[in-house]
Design a protein around this motif. Structure first.
Motif, PDB file in Angstrom:
ATOM      1  N   SER A 172      56.432  56.689  28.136  1.00 53.23           N
ATOM      2  CA  SER A 172      56.127  56.883  29.559  1.00 53.23           C
ATOM      3  C   SER A 172      56.572  55.629  30.297  1.00 53.23           C
ATOM      4  N   ARG A 198      39.298  60.863  34.446  1.00 46.11           N
ATOM      5  CA  ARG A 198      39.745  61.905  35.375  1.00 46.11           C
ATOM      6  C   ARG A 198      38.565  62.543  36.087  1.00 46.11           C
ATOM      7  N   LYS A 231      53.364  54.311  38.933  1.00 48.01           N
ATOM      8  CA  LYS A 231      53.621  55.744  38.961  1.00 48.01           C
ATOM      9  C   LYS A 231      54.617  56.117  37.855  1.00 48.01           C
ATOM     10  N   THR A 232      54.338  57.248  37.191  1.00 46.97           N
ATOM     11  CA  THR A 232      55.205  57.717  36.117  1.00 46.97           C
ATOM     12  C   THR A 232      56.526  58.200  36.695  1.00 46.97           C
ATOM     13  N   ASP A 236      44.350  68.728  30.906  1.00 50.48           N
ATOM     14  CA  ASP A 236      45.200  67.823  31.672  1.00 50.48           C
ATOM     15  C   ASP A 236      46.516  67.576  30.943  1.00 50.48           C
ATOM     16  N   TYR A 271      49.813  62.379  32.776  1.00 52.05           N
ATOM     17  CA  TYR A 271      48.896  62.045  33.860  1.00 52.05           C
ATOM     18  C   TYR A 271      47.743  61.180  33.339  1.00 52.05           C
ATOM     19  N   THR A 276      59.332  60.467  31.215  1.00 50.46           N
ATOM     20  CA  THR A 276      58.636  60.658  29.936  1.00 50.46           C
ATOM     21  C   THR A 276      59.608  61.266  28.928  1.00 50.46           C
ATOM     22  N   GLU A 279      48.973  57.711  32.843  1.00 49.03           N
ATOM     23  CA  GLU A 279      49.120  57.019  34.131  1.00 49.03           C
ATOM     24  C   GLU A 279      47.768  56.547  34.650  1.00 49.03           C
ATOM     25  N   THR A 280      46.741  57.378  34.487  1.00 44.15           N
ATOM     26  CA  THR A 280      45.401  56.999  34.926  1.00 44.15           C
ATOM     27  C   THR A 280      44.901  55.780  34.167  1.00 44.15           C
TER      28      THR A 280
END
Length: 216
Positions: A70, A213, A76-77, A31, A35, A80, A38-39
């Protein structure tokens, strides 16, 4: 339409696969760290003052050698950036100043036991450098986006555990600042030492995001 593009050299992936193999693990998913962050941020958001709806939050993950910024807006990103700065610099200065091995310096940094001169001569200058690095990274973000401010700063990574670093950054930058703890609202197994996990929690943001994830 705003698009977040993620690209990586294949050797960066290969070295992580090799590390997992050494641990007896077989990677199923590779991954992107942004991301994963963000999770995990969805777990941090409820801890922020006034919630997170409509907020622009800067998450600084200060690792051993790299600091990753970030910026998230409405969870939401949107930006970065990486900078070469990390806790390794503090460890190496402890090693040099007090004649320790790198491993001994790393343990002393976490567990204490260093001379009285450590805080004013070594730790305080590092905290100052960390604050300046965060300020510079924010200026890069402001200059390359339509934003001119952020509502909150979240500190992650090993260096986020430095005592009072959040207070120092909040006072210097006039931005409310907190330390990341993605496990704050989780039920812990009896096998987990809560204090140890709490100390390491800021450094486990990416790991937590990977664990959350889906494999589908």
């Amino acid at each position: 339409m705003d698009v977040l593009l993620a690209a990586s050299r294949s050797e960066n992936v290969d070295v992580r696969v090799a590390a997992a193999d050494l641990g007896g693990l077989t990677p199923k998913i590779i991954d992107v760290e942004a991301y994963a962050m963000e999770t995990t941020f969805s777990l941090i958001a409820p801890q922020l003052p006034n919630g997170s709806e409509g907020m622009t939050v800067a998450v600084f993950d200060v690792g051993a050698t790299m600091t990753t910024l970030s910026v998230l807006h409405d969870l939401k990103t949107i930006y970065t950036r990486e900078a070469v700065f990390g806790g390794k610099q503090l460890t190496e200065e402890i090693q040099r100043r007090y004649g320790l091995s790198y491993e001994e310096a790393g343990m002393a940094k976490k567990q204490g036991g260093l001379p009285d001169t450590y805080i004013p001569e070594v730790l305080d200058p590092f905290k100052e450098a960390m604050t300046q690095q965060i300020s510079r990274s924010l200026q890069f973000f402001f200059s390359s986006s339509q934003f001119s401010s952020v509502d909150h700063i979240v500190l992650a990574g090993g260096s986020a555990s430095i005592p009072d670093i959040d207070q120092m950054i909040e006072e210097r930058l006039s931005i409310s600042t907190s330390i990341a703890n993605p496990f704050a609202n989780m039920t812990l197994s009896s096998k987990i030492k809560a204090q140890v996990l709490s100390n390491d929690a800021p450094a486990l943001m990416i790991v937590c995001g990977l664990a959350l994830r889906s494999f589908d």
